[in-house]
Structure formats: structure tokens, C-alpha cells
Design a protein around this motif. Structure first.
Motif, PDB file in Angstrom:
ATOM      1  N   GLU A 106       0.820  -1.209   0.000  1.00 24.48           N
ATOM      2  CA  GLU A 106       0.000   0.000   0.000  1.00 24.48           C
ATOM      3  C   GLU A 106       0.855   1.262   0.000  1.00 24.48           C
ATOM      4  O   GLU A 106       0.454   2.298  -0.525  1.00 24.48           O
ATOM      5  CB  GLU A 106      -0.903   0.026   1.237  1.00 24.48           C
ATOM      6  CG  GLU A 106      -2.054  -0.949   1.218  1.00 24.48           C
ATOM      7  CD  GLU A 106      -2.982  -0.726   2.399  1.00 24.48           C
ATOM      8  OE1 GLU A 106      -3.776   0.235   2.342  1.00 24.48           O
ATOM      9  OE2 GLU A 106      -2.895  -1.480   3.379  1.00 24.48           O
TER      10      GLU A 106
ATOM     11  N   ASN B 140       0.120   8.955  -9.894  1.00 23.64           N
ATOM     12  CA  ASN B 140       0.227   8.862  -8.440  1.00 23.64           C
ATOM     13  C   ASN B 140       0.708  10.169  -7.822  1.00 23.64           C
ATOM     14  O   ASN B 140       0.204  10.606  -6.786  1.00 23.64           O
ATOM     15  CB  ASN B 140       1.169   7.728  -8.046  1.00 23.64           C
ATOM     16  CG  ASN B 140       0.521   6.361  -8.154  1.00 23.64           C
ATOM     17  OD1 ASN B 140      -0.691   6.227  -8.009  1.00 23.64           O
ATOM     18  ND2 ASN B 140       1.323   5.341  -8.409  1.00 23.64           N
TER      19      ASN B 140
ATOM     20  N   TRP C 130      -3.494  14.221  -5.347  1.00 20.88           N
ATOM     21  CA  TRP C 130      -3.669  14.804  -4.022  1.00 20.88           C
ATOM     22  C   TRP C 130      -4.854  15.763  -4.079  1.00 20.88           C
ATOM     23  O   TRP C 130      -5.278  16.181  -5.149  1.00 20.88           O
ATOM     24  CB  TRP C 130      -2.407  15.530  -3.549  1.00 20.88           C
ATOM     25  CG  TRP C 130      -1.907  16.615  -4.464  1.00 20.88           C
ATOM     26  CD1 TRP C 130      -1.027  16.476  -5.502  1.00 20.88           C
ATOM     27  CD2 TRP C 130      -2.248  18.009  -4.431  1.00 20.88           C
ATOM     28  NE1 TRP C 130      -0.802  17.682  -6.117  1.00 20.88           N
ATOM     29  CE2 TRP C 130      -1.537  18.648  -5.479  1.00 20.88           C
ATOM     30  CE3 TRP C 130      -3.088  18.781  -3.627  1.00 20.88           C
ATOM     31  CZ2 TRP C 130      -1.641  20.016  -5.740  1.00 20.88           C
ATOM     32  CZ3 TRP C 130      -3.193  20.145  -3.874  1.00 20.88           C
ATOM     33  CH2 TRP C 130      -2.466  20.749  -4.920  1.00 20.88           C
TER      34      TRP C 130
ATOM     35  N   GLY D 131     -10.847  10.957   1.470  1.00 18.86           N
ATOM     36  CA  GLY D 131     -10.166   9.716   1.783  1.00 18.86           C
ATOM     37  C   GLY D 131      -9.256   9.217   0.686  1.00 18.86           C
ATOM     38  O   GLY D 131      -8.553   9.974   0.020  1.00 18.86           O
ATOM     39  N   SER D 132      -9.292   7.902   0.452  1.00 18.67           N
ATOM     40  CA  SER D 132      -8.402   7.270  -0.518  1.00 18.67           C
ATOM     41  C   SER D 132      -8.945   7.321  -1.936  1.00 18.67           C
ATOM     42  O   SER D 132      -8.295   6.829  -2.861  1.00 18.67           O
ATOM     43  CB  SER D 132      -8.149   5.810  -0.126  1.00 18.67           C
ATOM     44  OG  SER D 132      -9.364   5.082  -0.114  1.00 18.67           O
ATOM     45  N   SER D 133     -10.131   7.914  -2.129  1.00 13.17           N
ATOM     46  CA  SER D 133     -10.646   8.015  -3.485  1.00 13.17           C
ATOM     47  C   SER D 133      -9.903   9.078  -4.285  1.00 13.17           C
ATOM     48  O   SER D 133     -10.027   9.135  -5.507  1.00 13.17           O
ATOM     49  CB  SER D 133     -12.152   8.344  -3.460  1.00 13.17           C
ATOM     50  OG  SER D 133     -12.381   9.645  -2.963  1.00 13.17           O
TER      51      SER D 133
ATOM     52  N   ARG E  40      -6.435  10.088  -3.245  1.00 15.70           N
ATOM     53  CA  ARG E  40      -5.017  10.114  -2.875  1.00 15.70           C
ATOM     54  C   ARG E  40      -4.538   8.690  -2.616  1.00 15.70           C
ATOM     55  O   ARG E  40      -5.308   7.838  -2.148  1.00 15.70           O
ATOM     56  CB  ARG E  40      -4.768  11.002  -1.654  1.00 15.70           C
ATOM     57  CG  ARG E  40      -5.667  10.694  -0.473  1.00 15.70           C
ATOM     58  CD  ARG E  40      -5.432  11.641   0.688  1.00 15.70           C
ATOM     59  NE  ARG E  40      -5.777  13.021   0.394  1.00 15.70           N
ATOM     60  CZ  ARG E  40      -6.983  13.552   0.575  1.00 15.70           C
ATOM     61  NH1 ARG E  40      -7.980  12.805   1.027  1.00 15.70           N
ATOM     62  NH2 ARG E  40      -7.216  14.812   0.309  1.00 15.70           N
ATOM     63  N   PRO E  41      -3.271   8.390  -2.909  1.00 20.80           N
ATOM     64  CA  PRO E  41      -2.742   7.040  -2.705  1.00 20.80           C
ATOM     65  C   PRO E  41      -2.121   6.861  -1.321  1.00 20.80           C
ATOM     66  O   PRO E  41      -1.937   7.830  -0.590  1.00 20.80           O
ATOM     67  CB  PRO E  41      -1.660   6.953  -3.781  1.00 20.80           C
ATOM     68  CG  PRO E  41      -1.125   8.350  -3.851  1.00 20.80           C
ATOM     69  CD  PRO E  41      -2.312   9.253  -3.603  1.00 20.80           C
TER      70      PRO E  41
ATOM     71  N   ARG F 137      -3.611   4.337   4.972  1.00 25.26           N
ATOM     72  CA  ARG F 137      -4.388   5.207   5.854  1.00 25.26           C
ATOM     73  C   ARG F 137      -3.832   5.145   7.274  1.00 25.26           C
ATOM     74  O   ARG F 137      -3.578   4.057   7.815  1.00 25.26           O
ATOM     75  CB  ARG F 137      -5.853   4.774   5.820  1.00 25.26           C
ATOM     76  CG  ARG F 137      -6.792   5.596   6.676  1.00 25.26           C
ATOM     77  CD  ARG F 137      -8.217   5.191   6.416  1.00 25.26           C
ATOM     78  NE  ARG F 137      -9.110   5.719   7.440  1.00 25.26           N
ATOM     79  CZ  ARG F 137     -10.324   6.218   7.189  1.00 25.26           C
ATOM     80  NH1 ARG F 137     -10.775   6.239   5.949  1.00 25.26           N
ATOM     81  NH2 ARG F 137     -11.080   6.672   8.160  1.00 25.26           N
TER      82      ARG F 137
ATOM     83  N   GLY G 133      -6.659   8.100  -7.566  1.00 21.80           N
ATOM     84  CA  GLY G 133      -5.733   8.100  -6.441  1.00 21.80           C
ATOM     85  C   GLY G 133      -4.839   6.890  -6.389  1.00 21.80           C
ATOM     86  O   GLY G 133      -4.039   6.762  -5.479  1.00 21.80           O
TER      87      GLY G 133
ATOM     88  N   GLY H 185      -5.294   2.177  -2.735  1.00 16.15           N
ATOM     89  CA  GLY H 185      -5.464   2.778  -1.424  1.00 16.15           C
ATOM     90  C   GLY H 185      -6.568   2.097  -0.650  1.00 16.15           C
ATOM     91  O   GLY H 185      -6.655   2.222   0.546  1.00 16.15           O
TER      92      GLY H 185
ATOM     93  N   PHE I  62      -3.020   9.931   4.615  1.00 12.88           N
ATOM     94  CA  PHE I  62      -2.412   8.827   3.879  1.00 12.88           C
ATOM     95  C   PHE I  62      -0.944   9.120   3.587  1.00 12.88           C
ATOM     96  O   PHE I  62      -0.582  10.248   3.242  1.00 12.88           O
ATOM     97  CB  PHE I  62      -3.164   8.588   2.564  1.00 12.88           C
ATOM     98  CG  PHE I  62      -4.586   8.130   2.760  1.00 12.88           C
ATOM     99  CD1 PHE I  62      -4.914   6.795   2.625  1.00 12.88           C
ATOM    100  CD2 PHE I  62      -5.582   9.028   3.106  1.00 12.88           C
ATOM    101  CE1 PHE I  62      -6.229   6.363   2.827  1.00 12.88           C
ATOM    102  CE2 PHE I  62      -6.891   8.616   3.314  1.00 12.88           C
ATOM    103  CZ  PHE I  62      -7.213   7.265   3.178  1.00 12.88           C
TER     104      PHE I  62
END
Length: 388
Positions: free
Chosen positions: A49, A58, A62, A68-70, A72-73, A76, A163, A166, A179
Motif C-alpha cells: 500500500e 500517483n 492529491w 479519503g483514498s478516493s 489520494r494514494p 491510511r 488516487g 489505497g 495517507f
């Protein structure tokens, strides 16, 4: 830091690859060693991850949104044990500045602000803002806003940027919804990026051959702008705001007229997804036309953003920006008080780009909140990518 799990993982995958750690390393070597120490606390799935390709997709994934992770990579923070979390934040600390109210100190305050929002969102009852200032109605709906729908806010709209890996799109407010990713393998001689962020925060530090090749884009925002917790008052963007207030406050009526932009701004111009979209023509008042004292105010303001990177690199960048000072421009829109929706200030040089804007509150709807971004015309993402 809140929202971390305990030190007992629910399920363990296979052991991760062990990497060398040099406790005596300095500079970039210390960042690499800390990155390896963090990776050594992770199992194989967690390492997958964190360790991602240093691709344009990647690197540019941002956002300032609580998505959340939708958008950004990385891994968490709330998925980490206390030990893992401490190791992760040590990497961020070593990679960023040591100043009070800037660098790592500012980053941790931005994250604390998200816990304030998370707490406000968790109750449906109206209450005062924790800033000790004017009372504010707290909305239990994070998408609630008093501004028109045509005005940009922190409310996620449309399709978020890709993202990368993630795990799901769970977002929201809170210190656990941040993240961390290493794009490329951390090393003292290769090219890689420290990619860290969440709501109101994006840290992008790019390393090449043992040096920092880029400390931008760096996005920070805060809501509420100030609050008190256990007797300590936090105002994460006070230094930036005050630096710009001193600068614009020094301008004469004639200089203000020259610096005034015709456009109005509801958000920063070069936020997420706006890579490489610098205006073709610089606007505002040219620093070469300012008095020596006013020039010094520009030089005092810029480091407050550049301080997001380690102190030694920040000094090198400031030498460049000082050399380019006479070709730099200062501009503003709205008012110069930085206390009203649409108040906006910009510093634009051959290299440096800084924006600061006021928006109406999203959760604390009777207050404003701040967005600001630092970019570099040639050094974003370590100059690794070309944007049309």
C-alpha cells in the motif's frame, strides 16, 4: 495523534521485506533511514500500500477535500498500530521544517484541526466554535455551506482524481484519514517522492540523487482558523496570514491600485488537478518597484511556505527566490484584510508561486477558513513531469 488502532493487528499477512536502517544518517539519508524503519514495521500487504510507482498519476493524486483514498494514494493512518504510526510520522518530521508554526509543527496542527471538525460533525447540536471567537453554528452535515453552489468549497463534487491503490473511498474528517505513500523506493541515490496528506493538507517532497529536487506542491488549509484545546490555542495559518497582511499593508494607495487583480477568487487558482496551469502573464505590482523595506516584507513572507521542507533545503530555495526577487510580482483580489470570502493574495516569481484565499466556512458556517498553496514554476514534483 487520534484515530490510530492498537498495537494488536487483527490479521497478519506475510512478513514484509526488511530494509537497512542507519540511525546515524543525516540529511536525506536520515529521511531514507526513517522510511525504511517505517517499512520494517509493516507486513507485506501494508508495504504494497505504501510503496507505489513514481508515476504522474500517483504524484498528482492529491486533494484538499475530505475524500479519503478516493483522491489520494497510500496507507491510511488509522489502519496503523501506535508503533507504526509513530514511525510514519517520524518520516514526515525529518522531511519537513523545524520552525514553530511552520514545517512539521504546522502540519500536525492542520491534522489536529481535522479532529476538531470530526468532533463537530459527530454532534447534531449547534455549538460555539472552539476558537474563542465569534459564535458559530456547527452543521452535522459536512457538505453544508452558506456559500452559493457556484462557489468552490471543501465539498467534494464531480469525479475525484485517480488516487491509485489505497483501498476504498472512505473519507471524512479526522486525524486518521490521512495517507502516506512512497512513490518510488526511498534511497539516497535514486528518485522518489514522499507523498503525505489528507483533508486540507498535501505534502510532496521529491528526492533525486540524495537531494531534495522539489518541495512542492504544498497545500494547506484550516477550519476553524483558530481554536483552544486543553489551554493551548492553535492558529496554524496565522504566520502566513500575518506575513501577507504586513506586505499588503505596506502598499500605498497607488501601489494597491497597481497590485489589484481584475478577477475574483473563491479558491486558490492552482489547487489539485491544476498542475502546470500558471498564468502566462504575471499580474500585480513588480517587486523591483517596491521600497527596500517592502522588498524585505516579501522575503519574510515567502519562507513561511518554503519551510514545509527541511531547513537546509529551504535555505537553498530561498537563495534562489531572493535572486529572482526583482522579477517577482505581488497581487491581490477582494480586500486586503484576509477576513472575508474572496480576499486573496498572490506572490508570483520566476520560481516561487504562493496563493492565500479566504472562503466561507463549511462546518463552522459563520466563520471563514483559509486555503493556501505553494508551488514552483519549474520544481513541482522535482521537475519530473511536463504539463501542457
Amino acid at each position: 495523534m487520534a484515530n490510530a488502532s492498537t498495537d494488536v493487528p487483527a490479521v497478519k499477512s506475510s512478513a514484509g521485506v526488511k530494509r537497512p536502517v542507519d540511525k546515524h544518517a543525516t540529511g536525506v539519508g536520515a529521511v531514507v533511514s526513517a522510511a525504511n524503519a517505517f517499512l520494517n514495521t509493516l507486513d507485506a500487504d501494508q508495504q504494497a500500500e505504501v510503496l507505489l510507482d513514481f508515476s504522474q498519476a500517483n504524484a498528482t493524486a492529491w486533494s484538499n477535500l475530505p475524500c479519503g483514498s478516493s483522491c489520494r494514494p497510500g496507507i491510511r493512518l488509522s489502519s496503523l498500530t501506535d508503533t507504526q504510526l509513530a514511525a510514519a510520522m517520524k518520516v514526515v518530521k525529518l522531511a519537513t521544517g523545524t520552525g514553530k508554526g511552520t514545517g512539521y509543527d504546522q502540519i500536525t496542527q492542520i491534522i489536529k484541526a481535522d479532529d476538531v471538525l470530526n468532533s463537530a460533525q459527530s454532534t447534531s447540536s449547534a455549538g460555539p466554535a472552539p476558537s474563542g471567537g465569534a459564535s458559530s453554528t456547527v452543521s452535522a452535515d459536512p457538505s453544508a455551506t452558506a456559500v452559493p453552489s457556484s462557489t468552490a468549497t471543501d465539498v467534494p463534487t464531480g469525479t475525484p482524481p485517480s488516487g491509485g491503490p489505497g483501498g476504498g473511498g472512505l473519507g471524512g474528517y479526522g486525524s486518521g484519514v490521512y495517507f502516506l505513500a512512497f512513490l518510488g523506493t526511498p534511497s539516497a541515490d535514486g528518485t522518489w517522492q514522499l507523498h503525505f496528506g489528507g483533508h486540507h493538507l498535501a505534502v510532496n517532497e521529491t528526492y533525486k540523487k540524495g537531494k531534495v529536487a522539489g518541495a512542492s506542491p504544498f497545500f494547506i488549509g484550516v477550519e476553524p482558523t483558530t481554536w483552544t484545546d486543553d489551554g493551548t490555542t492553535y492558529s496554524p495559518l496565522e504566520k502566513q496570514r500575518n506575513g501577507l497582511l504586513a506586505l499588503t499593508g505596506s502598499l500605498s494607495t497607488e501601489q494597491l491600485a497597481t497590485a489589484k487583480l481584475s478577477a475574483s477568487f473563491s479558491d486558490v487558482l492552482l489547487g489539485p488537478g491544476k498542475d502546470g496551469q500558471f498564468p502566462e502573464t504575471k499580474e500585480g505590482i513588480k517587486v523591483s518597484s517596491l521600497s527596500p523595506k517592502q522588498k524585505q516584507l516579501v522575503l519574510k513572507a515567502i519562507p513561511l511556505w518554503v519551510a514545509n521542507v527541511d531547513d537546509a533545503t529551504a535555505k537553498k530555495l530561498m537563495k534562489t527566490y531572493e535572486h529572482e526577487l526583482n522579477e517577482t510580482y505581488v497581487a491581490y483580489s477582494g480586500g486586503t484584510g484576509l477576513d472575508t470570502q474572496g480576499d486573496y493574495v498572490r506572490i508570483d516569481g520566476p520560481g516561487v508561486w504562493v496563493e492565500f484565499v479566504c472562503q466561507n466556512g463549511v462546518v463552522y458556517r459563520d466563520q471563514i477558513h483559509y486555503h493556501t498553496v505553494y508551488r514552483d514554476h519549474t520544481r513541482d514534483y522535482g521537475s519530473e513531469f511536463t504539463f501542457s
